[in-house]
Design a protein around this motif. Structure first.
Motif, PDB file in Angstrom:
ATOM      1  N   ILE A  90      51.766  40.109  51.294  1.00  0.00           N
ATOM      2  CA  ILE A  90      52.469  40.242  52.579  1.00  0.00           C
ATOM      3  C   ILE A  90      52.854  41.697  52.816  1.00  0.00           C
ATOM      4  N   ASP A  91      53.347  42.350  51.769  1.00  0.00           N
ATOM      5  CA  ASP A  91      53.757  43.756  51.906  1.00  0.00           C
ATOM      6  C   ASP A  91      52.558  44.657  52.173  1.00  0.00           C
ATOM      7  N   ASN A  92      51.452  44.394  51.470  1.00  0.00           N
ATOM      8  CA  ASN A  92      50.280  45.261  51.626  1.00  0.00           C
ATOM      9  C   ASN A  92      49.709  45.194  53.041  1.00  0.00           C
ATOM     10  N   PHE A  93      49.721  43.997  53.629  1.00  0.00           N
ATOM     11  CA  PHE A  93      49.122  43.811  54.950  1.00  0.00           C
ATOM     12  C   PHE A  93      50.168  43.697  56.064  1.00  0.00           C
ATOM     13  N   LYS A  94      51.362  44.206  55.800  1.00  0.00           N
ATOM     14  CA  LYS A  94      52.438  44.149  56.787  1.00  0.00           C
ATOM     15  C   LYS A  94      51.988  44.777  58.102  1.00  0.00           C
ATOM     16  N   GLY A  95      52.316  44.098  59.196  1.00  0.00           N
ATOM     17  CA  GLY A  95      51.935  44.574  60.512  1.00  0.00           C
ATOM     18  C   GLY A  95      50.702  43.898  61.071  1.00  0.00           C
ATOM     19  N   HIS A  96      50.044  43.066  60.237  1.00  0.00           N
ATOM     20  CA  HIS A  96      48.804  42.421  60.685  1.00  0.00           C
ATOM     21  C   HIS A  96      48.882  40.898  60.688  1.00  0.00           C
ATOM     22  N   PHE A  97      50.041  40.352  60.354  1.00  0.00           N
ATOM     23  CA  PHE A  97      50.201  38.899  60.368  1.00  0.00           C
ATOM     24  C   PHE A  97      50.582  38.401  61.764  1.00  0.00           C
TER      25      PHE A  97
END
Length: 289
Positions: A90-97
């Motif tokens: 979740i942290d690595n792809f934050k902003g894309h969920f």
């Protein structure tokens, strides 16, 4: 708030040899990375793609309200101690969920993704189709592909032909596609899921078996209340299952890619056992967002 169940998942036994596409019903819910996916990932990094970005390609059941959008807001979910490892993804792809991007629309199908007529003229370049536009803007390293809508008059062979164009476009971009099966069977013979499995097998790509994830649920995850009891829409309880297992799929593939190319990552996360379909009956009781 979405609360992930506290049941400890059993490890998934991974075979070195993939089952044939005809056995797609017993493929695991959560995929592992494949050799071809690693090659694509390495090419994508060399092209300067964003290792912290992923995209969604799909229809109304992929929009942020139904699929993983709440992972952007820590007050709307709880992973618990047993699934805390998913927070790294979740942290690595934050902003894309919590975004739909250019390649997700209600009513979209494989043909829509490839037609410049449907591209947003305010965001896309002349001649770009929605898929190309999304790949250029977001520069994702992973793309979750969920094309579910069946339309009258089109054949499974036509669907497969269009899906090949979608996969070829994503791979040429340098992003790793994660294919997904669908919960419904509006075509009557599950031929679209079989075609998707054939593509995953032929292209050597990860496949998130969402169909298997919802089988333990009432009505196999399909909506039974009007006005969406049309045999296509999934239930709100199934939204939680698709968000959680979709996150698991993203997590598993991402960790596998990092393990295969550790020099490309600043931090390699710890590997944990993955959840199995057996825990999804518990998850199905989780309130929908």
């Amino acid at each position: 708030m979405i609360v992930i169940p506290t049941q400890i998942p059993d490890p998934i036994a991974i075979s070195q040899t993939r089952l044939p596409p005809e056995d797609w019903r017993v493929w695991p819910v959560v995929p592992t990375v494949t050799p071809h996916a690693v090659q694509i990932y390495q090419s994508g990094l060399a092209k300067g793609l964003d290792p912290h970005a992923f995209s969604k390609v799909g229809d109304c059941q992929s929009v942020k309200a139904a699929f993983m959008g709440y992972f952007e807001d820590p007050t709307r979910y709880s992973l618990g101690s047993n699934y805390a490892y998913l927070q790294a993804t979740i942290d690595n792809f934050k902003g894309h969920f919590n975004t739909d991007g250019q390649a997700v629309r209600g009513g979209a199908n494989a043909a829509w993704e490839l037609s410049p007529l449907w591209a947003d003229p305010h965001a896309c370049l002349p001649g770009e189709n929605p898929l190309e536009c999304e790949l250029r803007i977001t520069r994702p390293i992973i793309v979750i592909v969920r094309m579910e809508i069946w339309w009258n008059g089109r054949t499974t062979a036509q669907y497969e032909k269009l899906m090949r164009q979608i996969l070829d476009t994503i791979i040429a971009h340098g992003a790793v596609p994660i294919l997904a099966t669908k919960a419904d069977n509006v075509e009557g013979d599950n031929s679209l899921n079989l075609a998707t499995a054939r593509l995953a097998y032929e292209y050597d790509l990860p496949l998130w078996n969402f169909w298997a994830a919802v089988q333990p649920m009432p009505a196999h995850g399909m909506e039974t209340k009007p006005p969406h009891n049309d045999g296509f829409h999934i239930s709100m309880d199934a939204w939680s299952v698709q968000s959680f297992t979709g996150l698991e799929a993203l997590d598993s593939v991402w960790r596998g890619l990092l393990a295969a190319a550790p020099s490309a990552a600043a931090v390699t996360p710890t590997v944990y056992p993955l959840a199995t379909p057996g825990m999804l009956a518990t998850l199905a009781q989780t309130p929908a967002p």
